[in-house]
Design an enzyme around this catalytic site. Structure first.
Site, short mmCIF file in Angstrom:
data_model
loop_
_atom_site.label_atom_id
_atom_site.label_comp_id
_atom_site.label_asym_id
_atom_site.label_seq_id
_atom_site.Cartn_x
_atom_site.Cartn_y
_atom_site.Cartn_z
N CYS A 106 0.84 -1.21 0.00
CA CYS A 106 0.00 0.00 0.00
C CYS A 106 0.87 1.25 0.00
O CYS A 106 0.46 2.32 -0.39
CB CYS A 106 -0.94 -0.01 1.20
N ARG A 161 4.23 1.35 -1.28
CA ARG A 161 5.32 1.42 -2.27
C ARG A 161 5.01 0.57 -3.50
O ARG A 161 4.24 -0.37 -3.43
CB ARG A 161 6.64 0.96 -1.63
N GLY A 221 -11.85 -0.64 16.09
CA GLY A 221 -11.29 -1.11 14.81
C GLY A 221 -9.80 -1.36 14.97
O GLY A 221 -9.29 -1.54 16.09
N LYS A 222 -9.09 -1.33 13.85
CA LYS A 222 -7.67 -1.63 13.84
C LYS A 222 -6.90 -0.68 14.77
O LYS A 222 -6.12 -1.10 15.61
CB LYS A 222 -7.17 -1.47 12.40
N MET A 223 -7.17 0.64 14.61
CA MET A 223 -6.48 1.65 15.42
C MET A 223 -6.81 1.50 16.90
O MET A 223 -5.94 1.50 17.75
CB MET A 223 -6.90 3.06 14.97
N GLY A 224 -8.12 1.37 17.16
CA GLY A 224 -8.56 1.26 18.55
C GLY A 224 -7.94 0.06 19.24
O GLY A 224 -7.47 0.15 20.38
#
Length: 437
Positions: free
Chosen positions: A34, A36, A177-180
């Site tokens: 995502c 490069r 979610g992913k961040m949380g």
């Protein structure tokens, strides 16, 4: 642009095949993530190789060559080797030392196995890059200080809270979610044993709870979000909401927080777009931090990261040298073959002459004895020169010496054929492509 150029993993073998079909490209690999888009090739001509690959990229993505040329970066030979090793070690990532890229480099090798154009040089390069990535992570502890957005958010919160309150500050995470999830993990890593998580569904929170056994994670639905904020000292927001979850009016009448945690409620907003309106920071008893404020944490960790990066560079330098030596040693292979062929031609011609003089009535046994004699002499004479052409690190000879020996033998035995190996290869490819078309 990167999205247009991206090549999904399933398409890598096809891309390698198409690239190697170009006139001046012998081997190829694609590293597309995502963040490069990189194409590695072994080319028979630097200038023509670059031109062909750029035109191919333009054709597959629909981006005009002129536009591509403004954004591409070109690295050759040792610089390309060094770059891939840095990528694999996590030095070229947004988050220093992150582990995902190493897995992606491994995937290139896995997918490339058995693909025709993923040849000896390129597969050697990528396999060596994996070794480098592993070695850097094992020897420099680079991944331990990896500053991701989520870990930086937790660091920032702790920097802003009085140290005495670290153990008992009330933590609220909005969005699982992913961040949380990463925020929760980093909080736990910093010793936090209890937190409230607000999320649309309980399912995600239950999964996280399952993973982090000894931590008290209290789930609350979105409908209770504001009440939860009123009972929290630090609020982390990481949802994908397009509009702000909190504006000034939502927050201004909430119960204040105790002096023990600094008397201010902290909002740490790691969402893009923002979950907390900038107007919220007008309230006296509230402090709002967003992604831009995380630079403070990244800067605080910078010295440590620079030190680790320097240690990693030393390893990469060492490994690059080893890889280049291996690659250059492949250069002597054609000379070894030519020298053997040259000696064999002389041996066969002289043998024919000798057997001719001996007449037709000599026995098979005598013939074999003379043949063995000629072979024995040739092999013994070749043994020394051959030894001096091999460069596999098993002896003390340097690569420079080996290459000097190669040039000397080429001169002595006039092994340089009229047309260079390179030109022969190019001619063969062009003819092959003509006949294919």
């Amino acid at each position: 642009m990167r999205e247009k150029l991206a090549i999904p993993e399933a398409e890598w073998p096809r891309a390698i095949g198409e690239l190697c079909g170009l006139n001046h490209i012998e081997e190829a690999a694609v590293l597309s993530t995502c963040n490069r888009m990189e194409i590695y090739v072994v080319a028979l001509s630097q200038h023509r190789g670059v031109k062909e690959v750029t035109e191919w990229m333009s054709k597959t993505s629909g981006i005009p060559v002129s536009e591509l040329c403004q954004h591409r970066f070109l690295l050759y030979n040792k610089d390309a080797t060094q770059h891939l090793f840095e990528v694999s070690a996590g030095l070229d990532s947004l988050v220093l030392g992150e582990g995902q890229i190493l897995a992606q480099v491994k995937q290139v090798v896995k997918v490339g196995q058995g693909v025709n154009g993923f040849g000896r040089n390129i597969s050697g390069l990528f396999k060596h890059a994996i070794t480098v990535g592993k070695r850097v992570r094992a020897e420099t502890n680079i991944a331990a200080g990896a500053v991701s957005v989520s870990s930086a958010a937790v660091e920032l919160a702790l920097m802003k809270l009085p140290e005495t309150s670290h153990g008992n500050a009330r933590m609220l995470v909005i969005g699982a979610g992913k961040m949380g999830k990463l925020v929760i993990k980093h909080l736990v890593a910093k010793g936090c044993t209890k937190m409230v998580v607000v999320n649309r569904s309980e399912e995600r929170v239950a999964e996280i709870r399952e993973e982090l056994k000894d931590v008290e994670i209290i789930y609350k639905p979105l409908s209770e979000m504001l009440a939860c904020v009123g009972e929290a000292d630090v609020v982390f927001t990481g949802t994908a909401s397009e509009s702000p979850l909190f504006l000034k009016d939502d927050v201004k009448d909430l119960p204040s927080v105790s002096q023990g945690v600094g008397g201010c409620r902290l909002f740490i907003d790691i969402s893009v777009p923002r979950n907390v309106g900038s107007c919220v920071s007008d309230i006296e008893s509230v402090r709002v931090y967003n992604v831009d404020d995380l630079k403070e944490v990244v800067a605080a960790n910078k010295e440590d990261r620079l030190r680790k990066a320097m240690e990693a560079q030393a390893i990469i330098g060492e490994e690059s040298q080893q890889f280049e030596a291996w690659r250059d040693s492949l250069e002597t292979v054609p000379t070894i073959k030519k020298l053997r062929a040259y000696a064999e031609r002389i041996r066969v011609a002289e043998l024919e002459k000798c057997l001719g003089k001996m007449g037709d009535d000599i026995s098979k046994k005598t013939r074999r004895a003379v043949d063995d004699l000629s072979r024995g002499i040739v092999n013994k004479l070749l043994h020394g020169p051959m030894q001096h052409l091999r460069c596999d690190g098993s002896d003390s000879r340097t690569l420079t010496e080996t290459l000097e020996n190669m040039h000397a033998l080429n001169r002595m035995f006039s092994l340089e054929t009229e047309i260079s190996v390179l030109e022969q290869k190019i001619r063969a490819k062009v003819e092959q492509n003509h006949s294919d078309n």
